[in-house]
Design a protein around this motif. Structure first.
Motif, mmCIF file in Angstrom:
data_model
loop_
_atom_site.group_PDB
_atom_site.id
_atom_site.type_symbol
_atom_site.label_atom_id
_atom_site.label_comp_id
_atom_site.label_asym_id
_atom_site.label_seq_id
_atom_site.Cartn_x
_atom_site.Cartn_y
_atom_site.Cartn_z
ATOM 1 N N GLY A 183 -5.250 -13.178 -19.021
ATOM 2 C CA GLY A 183 -4.860 -12.207 -18.007
ATOM 3 C C GLY A 183 -5.722 -12.327 -16.769
ATOM 4 N N TYR A 184 -5.146 -11.895 -15.637
ATOM 5 C CA TYR A 184 -5.909 -11.813 -14.397
ATOM 6 C C TYR A 184 -5.583 -10.460 -13.757
ATOM 7 C CZ TYR A 184 -8.186 -12.563 -10.067
ATOM 8 O OH TYR A 184 -9.043 -12.388 -9.010
ATOM 9 N N VAL A 185 -6.640 -9.682 -13.454
ATOM 10 C CA VAL A 185 -6.446 -8.293 -13.000
ATOM 11 C C VAL A 185 -6.663 -8.130 -11.496
ATOM 12 C CG1 VAL A 185 -7.536 -5.982 -13.089
ATOM 13 C CG2 VAL A 185 -6.995 -7.184 -15.214
ATOM 14 N N PHE A 186 -5.809 -7.321 -10.892
ATOM 15 C CA PHE A 186 -6.049 -6.812 -9.544
ATOM 16 C C PHE A 186 -6.318 -5.322 -9.647
ATOM 17 C CE2 PHE A 186 -3.889 -10.645 -8.336
ATOM 18 C CZ PHE A 186 -4.312 -10.934 -7.051
ATOM 19 N N TRP A 187 -7.559 -4.926 -9.420
ATOM 20 C CA TRP A 187 -7.831 -3.503 -9.213
ATOM 21 C C TRP A 187 -8.194 -3.348 -7.753
ATOM 22 C CZ3 TRP A 187 -12.777 -1.068 -8.174
ATOM 23 C CH2 TRP A 187 -12.607 0.287 -7.857
ATOM 24 N N GLY A 188 -7.418 -2.587 -7.022
ATOM 25 C CA GLY A 188 -7.574 -2.523 -5.567
ATOM 26 C C GLY A 188 -8.622 -1.527 -5.131
ATOM 27 N N GLY A 189 -9.876 -1.844 -5.422
ATOM 28 C CA GLY A 189 -10.974 -0.929 -5.083
ATOM 29 C C GLY A 189 -10.910 -0.379 -3.668
ATOM 30 N N ARG A 190 -10.831 -1.268 -2.696
ATOM 31 C CA ARG A 190 -10.808 -0.802 -1.292
ATOM 32 C C ARG A 190 -9.408 -0.869 -0.702
ATOM 33 N NH1 ARG A 190 -15.720 1.752 -0.751
ATOM 34 N NH2 ARG A 190 -17.185 0.565 -2.006
ATOM 35 N N GLU A 191 -8.402 -1.106 -1.563
ATOM 36 C CA GLU A 191 -7.034 -1.244 -1.059
ATOM 37 C C GLU A 191 -6.378 0.131 -0.961
ATOM 38 O OE1 GLU A 191 -7.318 -4.026 -0.121
ATOM 39 O OE2 GLU A 191 -7.441 -5.618 -1.617
ATOM 40 N N GLY A 192 -6.697 0.796 0.131
ATOM 41 C CA GLY A 192 -6.160 2.131 0.385
ATOM 42 C C GLY A 192 -6.635 2.532 1.759
ATOM 43 N N TYR A 193 -6.563 3.811 2.089
ATOM 44 C CA TYR A 193 -7.041 4.207 3.425
ATOM 45 C C TYR A 193 -7.622 5.614 3.400
ATOM 46 C CZ TYR A 193 -2.814 7.051 3.842
ATOM 47 O OH TYR A 193 -1.864 7.998 3.643
ATOM 48 N N GLU A 194 -8.368 5.893 4.454
ATOM 49 C CA GLU A 194 -8.970 7.219 4.614
ATOM 50 C C GLU A 194 -8.153 8.073 5.580
ATOM 51 O OE1 GLU A 194 -11.592 8.260 2.861
ATOM 52 O OE2 GLU A 194 -11.745 6.289 1.906
ATOM 53 N N THR A 195 -7.648 7.433 6.669
ATOM 54 C CA THR A 195 -6.862 8.188 7.649
ATOM 55 C C THR A 195 -5.770 7.294 8.226
ATOM 56 O OG1 THR A 195 -6.870 9.271 9.811
ATOM 57 C CG2 THR A 195 -8.636 7.683 9.429
ATOM 58 N N LEU A 196 -4.593 7.871 8.458
ATOM 59 C CA LEU A 196 -3.495 7.093 9.065
ATOM 60 C C LEU A 196 -3.711 6.915 10.567
ATOM 61 C CD1 LEU A 196 -0.351 8.382 7.130
ATOM 62 C CD2 LEU A 196 -1.314 6.076 7.088
ATOM 63 N N LEU A 197 -4.702 7.622 11.135
ATOM 64 C CA LEU A 197 -4.985 7.466 12.568
ATOM 65 C C LEU A 197 -5.404 6.040 12.896
ATOM 66 C CD1 LEU A 197 -6.868 10.817 13.318
ATOM 67 C CD2 LEU A 197 -4.524 10.199 13.944
ATOM 68 N N ASN A 198 -5.981 5.321 11.898
ATOM 69 C CA ASN A 198 -6.387 3.929 12.186
ATOM 70 C C ASN A 198 -5.669 2.909 11.304
ATOM 71 O OD1 ASN A 198 -7.636 4.040 9.699
ATOM 72 N ND2 ASN A 198 -9.737 4.014 10.478
#
Ligand code: XUL
Ligand code: CO
Length: 438
Positions: A183-198
Motif C-alpha cells: 500500500g501507499y498512503v496519502f494523508w493530506g496533512g497540509r492539504e486544506g486551508y485556513e481562509t478562502l480570502l487567500n
C-alpha cells in the motif's frame, strides 16, 4: 541513549487469567477464527513515527522520551533506530510496519540528500526484513512537517513546492516498492486551508488529483500492484482539510477518476473528529467498495484534537471488526497502530505495554464480533427489517421495474400502513448479552 532491546523476551499469549503484565490475555496469534489465524485476520502493523520517533513533546514542555539512538552520524542513528524497531516488532510478534520517508531516513540538507539517505536506509531495512520475515504494510511521504509545506504540498499555491512534494512522493513510492509494500498512503496533512480570502480551492483540488494520478502512473509503471489509500481527516493541522471524511473523499475520487486505484485508510480518531463513529466511516467505505486499511487508535471524546491513544474501548473495536469481517477481511490493508503513549509513559516498557493493550483490545473485538455473527440475532433482525424489498412491490423497487405513477396507484389502494419499530434498545441489549460472559 537507546541501543537495542536485548533483554526483553518475546511476549506470549497466556490467557485471560494471567496477571503477568508482559503477556497477551486475548491475542492468541494462531487461534483460528472463521478459518483464518487471528494474526492474519488482524494483520497488526507498527507505526514507525509514533513508536520510534515520537518523543512526548507537547506545546507546554519538551521531550520526555529518549529518542537519541546510538551512533556517530545521523545515518548510524537511523540504523540503530531500525534495529530497535525490528527488535520491538519481534518482541510483540508484529509482522508488518508502516513508515513516512522522514521517519526512517535522515532528512539531510536537501531533497537530494534525503533521496540518497532513503536509498541507503532502505537497503539496511531490507536486510532486517529478510532476516526477520517482517513485512511492509504501507509507505508514505511526510509532506507536512517541512516549513516549505506551510501553504500545502500537492495543494500549494506555488508550483515549485508542488514539484518538491512530487519528488518526495516519487522517492517514497520507490522505497515502498523496494521493500515490497502492498500500500501507499496519502494523508493530506497540509492539504486544506485556513481562509478562502487567500485560497483558490478549485485549483488546489485539481492539482491534488493531478499529483495522485502521477503517483499512480509512476508506481504502476514500476510494477506496483498494491493499493493507494487516502486517509481522511476533517481538521488539524488545517482548519478545513480537503479529505474531511470517507464520503467527501469518495466524491473526490469519483470526480477525478481515481476510484479504480484508491481505497480508504480509515483512522478511528479521525472519524470521531469528523463527528462520526469509527463504525460509520468503515461502513461508508464498505458500501462504496473502498474499504482498504485501518489506522487503529482512539480519541478522547472530551478533547477536540487527535490524541492518537492506543485503543482500549472494546465496544468500538468489536463494531470495527464486524465491519472488517463483513468487508471480507483485509486484502492489501491491515491494522496499523497509529497510536502513541502518553507523555508520562516514557519508558520502552510503556510502549510494549501499550501495544499489548491495543492488540488485546482488537483480539477481543474480533472474537466478540465473530460471536455476534454466530449468534445471528442482530443480522436476522436487520434482514427481517428489509424483508418487504424481497417480494412484490419491494422487489420491483429494487429491480428498478416500477415508477412514480405505478407506485401512486399501488399506495392509493393500501389500507393505513403501520411502521415497524426500530428496536434499538433491544439490539443494544443483545450486543451486551453476547459481549459479556461474566
Ligand atoms: C495524522 C496521521 C498520519 C497518517 C500518515 O493524523 O494519522 O500519521 O497516518 O501520514
Ligand atoms: Co493515521
Amino acid at each position: 541513549m537507546v541501543n537495542g532491546l536485548t533483554n526483553i523476551p518475546p511476549v506470549k499469549f497466556e490467557g485471560r487469567d494471567s496477571k503477568k503484565a508482559l503477556s497477551f490475555k486475548y491475542y492468541n496469534p494462531d487461534e483460528m477464527i472463521q478459518g483464518k489465524k487471528m494474526k492474519d485476520y488482524l494483520k497488526f502493523a507498527m507505526s514507525y513515527w509514533h513508536t520510534l520517533c515520537g518523543d512526548g513533546t507537547d506545546p507546554f514542555g519538551s521531550s520526555t522520551i529518549d529518542r537519541d539512538y546510538s551512533g556517530q552520524t545521523p545515518m548510524e542513528k537511523a540504523k540503530t533506530k531500525a534495529d530497535v524497531a525490528f527488535a520491538l516488532m519481534q518482541i510483540l510478534g508484529i509482522e508488518y510496519f508502516c513508515f513516512h520517508d522522514l521517519d526512517i531516513a535522515p532528512t539531510g540538507n536537501s531533497l537530494k540528500e534525503l533521496k540518497n539517505n532513503l536509498i541507503e536506509i532502505t537497503d539496511y531495512i531490507k536486510g532486517l526484513m529478510d532476516k526477520t520475515g517482517i513485512k511492509l504494510l504501507w509507505g508514505t511521504a511526510n509532506c507536512f512537517s517541512h516549513p516549505r509545506y506551510m501553504n500545502g504540498a500537492g495543494t500549494s499555491p506555488q508550483a515549485d513546492i508542488f514539484a518538491c512534494a512530487a519528488a518526495q512522493i516519487k522517492n517514497a513510492i520507490d522505497a515502498t516498492i523496494k521493500l515490497g509494500g502492498t500500500g501507499y498512503v496519502f494523508w493530506g496533512g497540509r492539504e486544506g486551508y485556513e481562509t478562502l480570502l487567500n485560497t483558490n480551492m478549485e485549483i488546489e483540488l485539481d492539482n491534488m488529483a493531478k499529483l495522485m494520478h502521477m503517483a499512480v502512473d509512476y508506481a504502476r509503471s514500476k510494477g506496483f500492484t498494491g493499493d493507494f489509500y487516502i486517509e481522511p481527516k476533517p481538521k488539524e493541522p488545517t482548519k478545513h482539510q480537503y479529505d474531511f471524511d470517507v464520503a467527501t473523499v469518495v466524491g473526490f475520487l469519483r470526480k477525478y477518476g481515481l476510484d479504480k486505484d484508491f481505497k480508504m485508510n480509515i483512522e478511528a480518531n479521525h472519524a470521531t473528529l469528523a463527528g462520526h463513529t469509527f463504525q460509520h466511516e468503515l461502513n461508508v467505505a464498505r458500501v462504496n467498495n473502498v474499504f482498504g486499511s485501518i489506522d487503529a487508535n482512539q480519541g478522547d471524546l472530551l478533547l477536540g484534537w487527535d490524541t492518537d491513544q492506543f485503543p482500549t474501548n472494546v465496544y468500538d473495536t468489536t463494531l470495527c471488526m464486524l465491519e472488517v469481517i463483513k468487508a471480507g477481511g483485509f486484502t492489501n490493508g491491515g491494522l496499523n497502530f497509529d497510536a502513541k503513549v502518553r507523555r508520562a509513559s516514557y519508558t520502552m516498557e510503556d510502549i510494549i505495554l501499550a501495544y499489548i493493550s491495543g492488540m488485546d483490545t482488537f483480539a477481543l473485538g474480533l472474537k466478540i464480533a465473530n460471536k455476534i455473527i454466530e449468534d445471528g440475532r442482530i443480522d436476522e433482525f436487520v434482514s427481517r427489517r428489509y424483508a418487504s424489498y424481497k417480494t412484490g412491490i419491494g422487489a420491483d423497487i429494487i429491480a428498478g421495474r416500477t415508477n412514480l405513477e405505478e407506485l401512486e396507484k399501488y399506495a392509493l389502494e393500501l389500507p393505513p400502513v403501520e411502521p415497524h419499530p426500530g428496536k434499538q434498545e433491544y439490539l443494544e441489549a443483545v450486543f451486551n448479552n453476547v459481549m459479556f460472559t461474566v
